[in-house]
Design a protein around this motif. Sequence first.
Motif, short mmCIF file in Angstrom:
data_model
loop_
_atom_site.label_atom_id
_atom_site.label_comp_id
_atom_site.label_asym_id
_atom_site.label_seq_id
_atom_site.Cartn_x
_atom_site.Cartn_y
_atom_site.Cartn_z
N ALA A 48 -4.48 4.39 9.13
CA ALA A 48 -3.55 5.53 8.42
C ALA A 48 -4.11 5.51 6.87
O ALA A 48 -4.38 6.59 6.39
N VAL A 49 -4.70 4.35 6.27
CA VAL A 49 -4.92 4.35 5.04
C VAL A 49 -6.36 4.94 4.92
O VAL A 49 -6.78 5.87 3.96
N ALA A 50 -7.12 4.59 5.79
CA ALA A 50 -8.50 5.00 6.06
C ALA A 50 -8.33 6.53 6.17
O ALA A 50 -9.43 7.38 5.57
N GLY A 51 -7.71 6.99 7.18
CA GLY A 51 -7.44 8.52 7.22
C GLY A 51 -6.91 9.45 6.03
O GLY A 51 -7.49 10.30 5.80
N ALA A 52 -6.09 8.69 5.27
CA ALA A 52 -5.60 9.39 4.03
C ALA A 52 -6.72 9.35 3.00
O ALA A 52 -6.91 10.64 2.58
N PHE A 53 -7.43 8.39 2.97
CA PHE A 53 -8.52 8.42 1.78
C PHE A 53 -9.68 9.62 2.61
O PHE A 53 -10.24 10.31 1.53
N GLY A 54 -9.82 9.41 3.82
CA GLY A 54 -10.79 10.66 4.09
C GLY A 54 -10.32 11.96 3.92
O GLY A 54 -11.19 12.66 3.77
N VAL A 55 -9.09 12.20 4.14
CA VAL A 55 -8.40 13.44 4.18
C VAL A 55 -8.67 13.93 2.61
O VAL A 55 -8.92 14.97 2.04
N GLY A 56 -8.06 12.89 1.73
CA GLY A 56 -8.09 13.38 0.08
C GLY A 56 -6.74 13.74 -0.38
O GLY A 56 -5.87 14.02 0.27
N ARG A 157 -12.28 -1.79 -2.03
CA ARG A 157 -10.92 -2.08 -2.53
C ARG A 157 -10.77 -0.79 -3.23
O ARG A 157 -9.34 -0.46 -3.09
N ILE A 158 -11.33 -0.23 -3.68
CA ILE A 158 -11.07 1.32 -4.50
C ILE A 158 -10.55 2.31 -3.41
O ILE A 158 -9.50 2.88 -3.74
N GLU A 159 -11.39 2.25 -2.32
CA GLU A 159 -11.11 3.06 -1.11
C GLU A 159 -9.57 2.87 -0.48
O GLU A 159 -8.76 3.73 -0.34
N TYR A 160 -9.33 1.69 -0.48
CA TYR A 160 -7.99 0.95 -0.02
C TYR A 160 -6.86 1.46 -0.78
O TYR A 160 -5.89 1.98 -0.62
#
Length: 183
Positions: A48-56, A157-160
């Motif tokens: 979910a975190v990776a997806g949220a980061f990917g969506v922006g 870490r920043i992406e997380y």
Amino acid sequence: MGKYVTKKSDMKFQSQDALKTVQSVIDDADAALRDKSRRIKDSPIGEAVAGAFGVGVGAGIGFAGLYFGGSIVGLSAAGITSGLAAAGGLIGGGMVAGIAVLAAPAVILGGTAIGVTSHIKNKKLRESKELLYKNALAKQTAILKALKEESNADKERIEYLNGLNILLQAAIKDLQHDLGIAL
């Protein structure tokens, strides 16, 4: 401040179970703040975190879910019809009158019980939303502070932290909607 959303179909979070997702994000943000070595791969909600980061930032990420349940109880047709006819006979009617005789007390008592229970559940749901809203705001503030303090951290870490921030933003927005807080 607007008006609290009372109609279930208009709510982003329609039950206590739907709020568990928000609590998971808050818990993960708390863990991220305590452990600076934590990355997306260490998170139980990493996808979910990776997806949220990917969506922006700015994308509408919904949290609400629907939960259904129910059961079916069966009786024999003969048992039902004879019972209804006997009950209807009490007021000089047949099976159709029996439906009214048998259903009236259940409808009255059931309706009252449902109304009281619904009011209590809705009050608890609202209180939970208010508490999660405050917690989500506090965690988002802490995540933003960590992003500033850890500006030299590695890319993962920043992406997380950015992913957590995006999820918290979405949760806050949905909670604001339900609580009637002006956006």
